[in-house]
Write a protein that holds these residues in place. Structure first.
Motif, short mmCIF file in Angstrom:
data_model
loop_
_atom_site.label_atom_id
_atom_site.label_comp_id
_atom_site.label_asym_id
_atom_site.label_seq_id
_atom_site.Cartn_x
_atom_site.Cartn_y
_atom_site.Cartn_z
N SER A 62 -39.67 -22.94 11.63
CA SER A 62 -40.05 -22.83 13.05
C SER A 62 -41.38 -23.56 13.30
N LEU A 63 -42.31 -23.51 12.36
CA LEU A 63 -43.58 -24.22 12.49
C LEU A 63 -43.36 -25.73 12.50
N LEU A 64 -42.50 -26.22 11.63
CA LEU A 64 -42.19 -27.65 11.59
C LEU A 64 -41.48 -28.10 12.87
N ASP A 99 -37.95 -10.44 -3.64
CA ASP A 99 -38.50 -11.79 -3.68
C ASP A 99 -37.65 -12.74 -2.86
N LEU A 100 -36.33 -12.61 -2.94
CA LEU A 100 -35.43 -13.47 -2.19
C LEU A 100 -35.60 -13.27 -0.69
N VAL A 101 -35.71 -12.04 -0.27
CA VAL A 101 -35.90 -11.75 1.15
C VAL A 101 -37.23 -12.32 1.63
N LYS A 134 -37.79 -15.26 4.51
CA LYS A 134 -38.68 -15.05 5.64
C LYS A 134 -39.72 -16.17 5.74
N GLU A 135 -40.28 -16.53 4.60
CA GLU A 135 -41.26 -17.63 4.53
C GLU A 135 -40.61 -18.94 4.96
#
Length: 152
Positions: free
Chosen positions: A132-134, A119-121, A125-126
């Motif tokens: 990068s999108l922002l 879950d942490l990984v 990643k999210e």
């Protein structure tokens, strides 16, 4: 009246007579055995009566509940607690002990020890994707503002 000499001779005869032949002797009973003490008790103190011991033997038979029954009882206790009753009364109403309740609750909790790292990984990643999108949107917006102001 009887002759006092005869009375003394009868008493003397009974004193010297063998013990096995006189009907007045009592049969010897074997000494009673002491009950085994419970572990942790000292000086042979055993407060349980035989009736209590048999009742304890009857009570010690364990009821084995299925997983579904356990889940139902846990849900029943949880709803009782959320309704405002105490844990002690809710557990008693369900017919189990507090210790059993906590044991079942611990066993029923989802075990996600190995999933925590995954879950942490996934979250990292999210997070990287969103950053990068922002950054891309901010670059685009900054470029538009520069064009409008004529700085480029």
């Amino acid at each position: 009246m009887a002759n006092p000499l005869e009375a003394e001779s009868v008493e003397a005869a009974t004193e010297h007579a063998p013990k096995g032949r006189t009907p007045e002797t009592k049969k010897k009973t074997p000494p009673s055995r002491k009950a085994k003490t419970e572990p942790g008790r000292k000086n042979g103190a055993n407060t349980a009566s035989p009736a209590a011991a048999t009742a304890a033997a009857v009570r010690s038979a364990r009821k084995v509940y299925s997983g579904k029954e356990r889940a139902q009882m846990l849900a029943q206790v949880e709803t009782s607690i959320s309704g405002g009753t105490t844990l002690k009364s809710a557990v008693k109403q369900a017919g189990i002990s507090e210790q059993t309740y906590y044991h079942w609750k611990k066993a029923a909790a989802p075990r996600s020890d190995g999933d925590d790292l995954k879950d942490l990984v996934a979250l990292e990643k999210e997070n990287k994707r969103l950053k990068s999108l922002l950054a891309e949107r901010l670059r685009t917006e900054n470029a538009e503002l520069k064009r409008k102001l004529g700085l480029q």
